[in-house]
Design a protein around this motif. Structure first.
Motif, PDB file in Angstrom:
ATOM      1  N   ALA A 112      -5.212  -4.365  -1.897  1.00  0.00           N
ATOM      2  CA  ALA A 112      -5.798  -3.095  -2.333  1.00  0.00           C
ATOM      3  C   ALA A 112      -4.720  -2.026  -2.528  1.00  0.00           C
ATOM      4  CB  ALA A 112      -6.844  -2.623  -1.329  1.00  0.00           C
ATOM      5  N   CYS A 113      -3.722  -1.997  -1.649  1.00  0.00           N
ATOM      6  CA  CYS A 113      -2.696  -0.949  -1.728  1.00  0.00           C
ATOM      7  C   CYS A 113      -1.868  -1.068  -3.007  1.00  0.00           C
ATOM      8  CB  CYS A 113      -1.806  -0.973  -0.488  1.00  0.00           C
ATOM      9  SG  CYS A 113      -1.060  -2.579  -0.163  1.00  0.00           S
ATOM     10  N   THR A 114      -1.643  -2.312  -3.451  1.00  0.00           N
ATOM     11  CA  THR A 114      -0.821  -2.494  -4.653  1.00  0.00           C
ATOM     12  C   THR A 114      -1.551  -1.972  -5.902  1.00  0.00           C
ATOM     13  OG1 THR A 114      -1.654  -4.739  -4.983  1.00  0.00           O
ATOM     14  CG2 THR A 114       0.376  -4.522  -3.739  1.00  0.00           C
ATOM     15  N   ASP A 115      -2.899  -1.964  -5.819  1.00  0.00           N
ATOM     16  CA  ASP A 115      -3.677  -1.466  -6.953  1.00  0.00           C
ATOM     17  C   ASP A 115      -3.482   0.026  -7.182  1.00  0.00           C
ATOM     18  OD1 ASP A 115      -4.835  -3.942  -7.255  1.00  0.00           O
ATOM     19  OD2 ASP A 115      -6.665  -3.430  -6.150  1.00  0.00           O
ATOM     20  N   VAL A 116      -3.316   0.755  -6.071  1.00  0.00           N
ATOM     21  CA  VAL A 116      -3.399   2.214  -6.166  1.00  0.00           C
ATOM     22  C   VAL A 116      -2.053   2.924  -6.096  1.00  0.00           C
ATOM     23  CG1 VAL A 116      -5.741   2.233  -5.205  1.00  0.00           C
ATOM     24  CG2 VAL A 116      -3.774   2.469  -3.671  1.00  0.00           C
ATOM     25  N   CYS A 117      -0.983   2.180  -5.810  1.00  0.00           N
ATOM     26  CA  CYS A 117       0.326   2.817  -5.636  1.00  0.00           C
ATOM     27  C   CYS A 117       0.732   3.536  -6.918  1.00  0.00           C
ATOM     28  CB  CYS A 117       1.377   1.785  -5.250  1.00  0.00           C
ATOM     29  SG  CYS A 117       3.000   2.524  -5.019  1.00  0.00           S
ATOM     30  N   LEU A 118       1.051   4.816  -6.791  1.00  0.00           N
ATOM     31  CA  LEU A 118       1.364   5.642  -7.963  1.00  0.00           C
ATOM     32  C   LEU A 118       2.781   5.379  -8.477  1.00  0.00           C
ATOM     33  CD1 LEU A 118      -0.170   9.013  -6.731  1.00  0.00           C
ATOM     34  CD2 LEU A 118      -1.210   7.294  -8.233  1.00  0.00           C
ATOM     35  N   ALA A 164      11.556   3.482  -3.955  1.00  0.00           N
ATOM     36  CA  ALA A 164      10.572   3.888  -4.968  1.00  0.00           C
ATOM     37  C   ALA A 164       9.418   4.698  -4.383  1.00  0.00           C
ATOM     38  CB  ALA A 164      10.032   2.652  -5.679  1.00  0.00           C
ATOM     39  N   CYS A 165       9.117   4.492  -3.085  1.00  0.00           N
ATOM     40  CA  CYS A 165       7.946   5.150  -2.463  1.00  0.00           C
ATOM     41  C   CYS A 165       8.121   6.670  -2.488  1.00  0.00           C
ATOM     42  CB  CYS A 165       7.790   4.652  -1.025  1.00  0.00           C
ATOM     43  SG  CYS A 165       6.466   5.472  -0.122  1.00  0.00           S
ATOM     44  N   ILE A 166       7.057   7.371  -2.942  1.00  0.00           N
ATOM     45  CA  ILE A 166       7.134   8.837  -2.980  1.00  0.00           C
ATOM     46  C   ILE A 166       6.385   9.471  -1.802  1.00  0.00           C
ATOM     47  CG2 ILE A 166       7.549   9.063  -5.476  1.00  0.00           C
ATOM     48  CD1 ILE A 166       4.433   9.527  -5.721  1.00  0.00           C
ATOM     49  N   GLY A 167       5.828   8.612  -0.927  1.00  0.00           N
ATOM     50  CA  GLY A 167       5.175   9.121   0.287  1.00  0.00           C
ATOM     51  C   GLY A 167       3.876   9.846   0.022  1.00  0.00           C
ATOM     52  N   CYS A 168       3.155   9.468  -1.040  1.00  0.00           N
ATOM     53  CA  CYS A 168       1.915  10.176  -1.368  1.00  0.00           C
ATOM     54  C   CYS A 168       0.764   9.815  -0.427  1.00  0.00           C
ATOM     55  CB  CYS A 168       1.500   9.899  -2.814  1.00  0.00           C
ATOM     56  SG  CYS A 168       1.075   8.167  -3.122  1.00  0.00           S
ATOM     57  N   ALA A 193       1.869  -7.224   2.506  1.00  0.00           N
ATOM     58  CA  ALA A 193       2.357  -6.148   1.632  1.00  0.00           C
ATOM     59  C   ALA A 193       3.797  -5.790   1.984  1.00  0.00           C
ATOM     60  CB  ALA A 193       1.463  -4.922   1.784  1.00  0.00           C
ATOM     61  N   MET A 194       4.595  -5.514   0.951  1.00  0.00           N
ATOM     62  CA  MET A 194       5.982  -5.087   1.136  1.00  0.00           C
ATOM     63  C   MET A 194       6.149  -3.753   0.402  1.00  0.00           C
ATOM     64  SD  MET A 194       7.115  -7.877   2.648  1.00  0.00           S
ATOM     65  CE  MET A 194       8.874  -8.009   2.549  1.00  0.00           C
ATOM     66  N   SER A 210       4.505   2.296  -8.084  1.00  0.00           N
ATOM     67  CA  SER A 210       4.791   0.849  -8.116  1.00  0.00           C
ATOM     68  C   SER A 210       5.792   0.431  -7.048  1.00  0.00           C
ATOM     69  CB  SER A 210       5.310   0.422  -9.493  1.00  0.00           C
ATOM     70  OG  SER A 210       4.405   0.821 -10.480  1.00  0.00           O
ATOM     71  N   ALA A 211       5.621   0.999  -5.844  1.00  0.00           N
ATOM     72  CA  ALA A 211       6.557   0.701  -4.764  1.00  0.00           C
ATOM     73  C   ALA A 211       6.065  -0.438  -3.884  1.00  0.00           C
ATOM     74  CB  ALA A 211       6.771   1.952  -3.914  1.00  0.00           C
ATOM     75  N   LEU A 212       4.851  -0.908  -4.124  1.00  0.00           N
ATOM     76  CA  LEU A 212       4.284  -1.946  -3.256  1.00  0.00           C
ATOM     77  C   LEU A 212       4.141  -3.257  -4.003  1.00  0.00           C
ATOM     78  CD1 LEU A 212       1.497   0.230  -1.678  1.00  0.00           C
ATOM     79  CD2 LEU A 212       3.277  -0.891  -0.366  1.00  0.00           C
ATOM     80  N   TRP A 213       4.417  -4.349  -3.328  1.00  0.00           N
ATOM     81  CA  TRP A 213       4.145  -5.662  -3.903  1.00  0.00           C
ATOM     82  C   TRP A 213       3.740  -6.621  -2.796  1.00  0.00           C
ATOM     83  CZ3 TRP A 213       8.880  -4.095  -2.446  1.00  0.00           C
ATOM     84  CH2 TRP A 213       9.717  -4.997  -1.788  1.00  0.00           C
ATOM     85  N   PHE A 214       3.351  -7.818  -3.195  1.00  0.00           N
ATOM     86  CA  PHE A 214       2.856  -8.787  -2.238  1.00  0.00           C
ATOM     87  C   PHE A 214       3.729 -10.005  -2.152  1.00  0.00           C
ATOM     88  CE2 PHE A 214      -0.476  -6.302  -1.275  1.00  0.00           C
ATOM     89  CZ  PHE A 214      -1.161  -6.880  -0.235  1.00  0.00           C
ATOM     90  N   GLU A 215       3.956 -10.482  -0.937  1.00  0.00           N
ATOM     91  CA  GLU A 215       4.727 -11.698  -0.758  1.00  0.00           C
ATOM     92  C   GLU A 215       3.901 -12.717  -0.017  1.00  0.00           C
ATOM     93  OE1 GLU A 215       8.606 -11.325   0.969  1.00  0.00           O
ATOM     94  OE2 GLU A 215       9.367 -10.403  -0.874  1.00  0.00           O
ATOM     95  N   GLU A 216       4.124 -13.983  -0.340  1.00  0.00           N
ATOM     96  CA  GLU A 216       3.448 -15.040   0.391  1.00  0.00           C
ATOM     97  C   GLU A 216       3.937 -14.998   1.834  1.00  0.00           C
ATOM     98  OE1 GLU A 216       4.057 -19.073  -0.926  1.00  0.00           O
ATOM     99  OE2 GLU A 216       1.890 -19.318  -1.082  1.00  0.00           O
TER     100      GLU A 216
END
Lengths: 275, 292
Positions: free
Chosen positions: B104-110, B67-71, B61-62, B112-118
């Motif tokens: 799982a974290c990318t599903d719930v991010c309010l 963008a992260c709002i720290g929720c 996860a990256m 859209s600050a998370l994404w996945f990298e190989e």
């Protein structure tokens, strides 16, 4: 406080050191030993097993209600581990690939999935005099050790001093055992294999940012190379345990290091005070 | 072509020293080092030319801190304690060593600050040695998927062995019983367990022998440093009968193993001694067993 005993190479004396360290310190304070080498746990072979209790450790794996499942494949397409697949409109689950992340449940539009516990191994607790200890045993054929290691780690109590016997290597199992500890003893031996794997283990604990020192086991004529290496790497050699046929024979018979070398208990206590 | 995998359960019983010696005795072999998180075989076989490739597997996860709002929603959903909120900025911080890449974290991010990298998990190498072509690898620190890297190393070794038409693949396996060991032994022609005459060695050999049985792989066993505890050596020999393993012999404690290691040689390439004679006899028995 949590002290972990680790090494890159197997068979350098992690268990020997962890057991002797725990027994030595148990004479002066409350100590707990956690054997996190769940693929091949050995600490209990060197200790008495009074008041032994065993419990099964489970991980959560999805189970499908075939009446409800529409075979849409949303769960499978979101599983990063290929633990679910839809074939012929029917959902198949492969528990040995599942990491228990719970993501599939969230993506099921019809709530056909629930999580159900599946055993992966056992956690045994026992006492030897003042020393309380626990070990995990991964079921044979079960590939994933980290979930069980995390369960063994949960046995650590905040007030007590905890000694962790880590699995060998530098992969996810070793990280699961060592992560979050306050100090790591890296046990090595003065051989080319020992030196090579010490380098890997050092890199790992540095990456984790945990303070660490080296215990040189089977110390003897070739020590200089390990000493030079440690000096260059800026890591201290905290203790040397000499190579001895007498010690090897005692350990082979299930004795602890304190049997052939009772004086070492004092050195472990001093070492602990110096940290 | 036959694939022989050397394992032990317990670490440090002499797997690598035995596997390297067998590779030399085999004369025509492709060799695979499947102990990908503490590989040592190259220290004895001294590879010359190497070609290396990156091994990518799984994800990490990256977070976009802008963008992260720290929720903290991601933190609550993560089951691997891989996400924390930075005490100063209040934003999500990923621990790549704890992240298992489930998504799982990318599903719930309010936001859209998370994404996945190989994830780059390590490298694998094909090298030339005096014993034959060696396929080996280096798993990155704390990396997952060592089983996948092991499978890749074995697959590469098999295709090279087919190409070179050599009769043997000798595999140096990892310690333990988990994913890396399972990936090392599945569908192999035989497993050789290097047990050790110690209480730990005995305990661990039995577990790994049961594992090999579970996968229905023919089993050989030898005891290293047998003279340290002759009674246990006899017990292991008896257990071999029960576990349907062929007992090949007892290697005595021999300083020559260490001396050979310092010289970058296998024990069968140094002055003849008791241990090297036993290892030659192990190899003769294994060959005998696989005679066409």
């Amino acid at each position: 406080m949590t002290l972990a005993v680790a090494s890159g190479k197997g068979g350098t004396g992690k268990t020997t050191v962890a057991v002797a360290l725990a027994l030595s310190l148990a004479g002066t304070r409350s100590v707990q030993l956690l054997d996190c080498d769940v693929e091949e746990p050995n600490t209990h072979l060197f200790l008495r097993q009074h008041r032994r209790t065993v419990r099964t450790i489970n991980t959560l794996v999805p189970r499908v209600d075939p009446e409800v499942c529409t075979g849409c494949g949303q769960c499978a397409s979101h599983c990063a581990f290929n633990a679910l697949a839809v074939t012929g409109g029917k959902l198949m689950i492969f528990p040995e690939l599942c990491h228990s992340c719970g993501r599939c449940l969230r993506h099921c539009p019809v709530s056909a999935l629930t999580e159900t516990p599946v055993p992966i191994g056992t956690l045994t607790q026992a006492e030897d005099g003042p020393l309380c200890y626990s070990w995990g045993t991964l079921d044979l054929g079960q590939p994933m050790a980290p979930p069980l290691i995390r369960e063994v780690r949960k046995e650590a109590s905040v007030e007590e001093l905890t000694v962790i016997d880590s699995p060998p290597g530098t992969s996810c199992s070793m990280i699961a055992a060592v992560r979050g500890s306050d100090y790591v003893f890296l046990v090595t031996e003065p051989t080319p294999f020992g030196l090579n794997d010490l380098g890997l283990a050092l890199e790992t604990v540095k990456g984790l940012g945990i303070p660490h020192g080296v215990i040189l086991n089977r110390s003897g004529r070739a020590d200089a190379l390990v000493e030079e290496y440690c000096a260059r790497a800026g890591v201290g050699i905290l203790m040397k345990i000499p190579e001895s046929r007498r010690v090897a024979e005692a350990l082979a018979r299930g004795k602890t290091l304190l049997d052939p070398m009772p004086e070492i208990a004092h050195r472990f206590v001093e070492l602990m005070e110096s940290l | 072509m036959k694939e022989l995998v050397v394992i032990s359960g317990k670490g440090g019983t002499g797997k690598t020293s035995v596997a390297a010696a067998l590779a030399i005795l085999a004369r025509q072999a492709v060799i695979a080092d499947c102990d990908v998180d503490a590989a040592d075989l190259h220290l004895l076989l001294q590879p010359q030319k190497s070609e290396s490739q990156i091994f990518r597997s799984g994800h990490v996860a990256m977070v976009d801190t802008e963008a992260c709002i720290g929720c903290g929603t991601c933190m609550r959903v993560c089951r691997f304690e891989a996400i924390q909120l930075d005490p100063v900025s209040g934003k999500a911080v990923i621990d790549p060593l704890a992240c298992e890449g489930c998504g799982a974290c990318t599903d719930v991010c309010l936001s859209s600050a998370l994404w996945f990298e190989e994830r780059e998990c390590g490298r694998w190498l094909v090298s030339q040695t005096r014993a034959g072509t060696l396929v080996h690898a280096r798993l990155n620190i704390g990396a997952e998927n060592s089983g996948k890297l092991v499978s890749l190393v074995r697959k590469k070794a098999r295709s090279l062995a087919e190409e070179q038409k050599v009769p043997w693949i000798i595999v140096d396996g990892p310690p333990g019983t988990g994913c890396a060991v399972i990936a090392s032994i599945t569908n192999a022609d035989a497993v050789l367990v290097v047990a050790e005459a110690t209480v730990s060695g005995q305990h661990d050999w039995k577990r790994v022998a049961q594992l090999a049985q579970y996968f229905k792989i023919p089993l050989f066993v030898c005891v290293n440093r047998g003279d340290i505890h002759p009674l246990l050596t006899a017990e292991i020999e008896a257990e071999a009968l029960v576990l349907n393993a062929q007992f090949l012999g007892t290697i005595p404690y021999d300083q020559k193993f260490n001396q050979a290691q310092w010289q970058g040689l296998t024990i069968v390439e140094t002055q003849v001694g008791p241990a090297s004679l036993v290892i030659r006899s192990l190899w003769d028995q294994i060959q005998q067993q696989f005679k066409p």
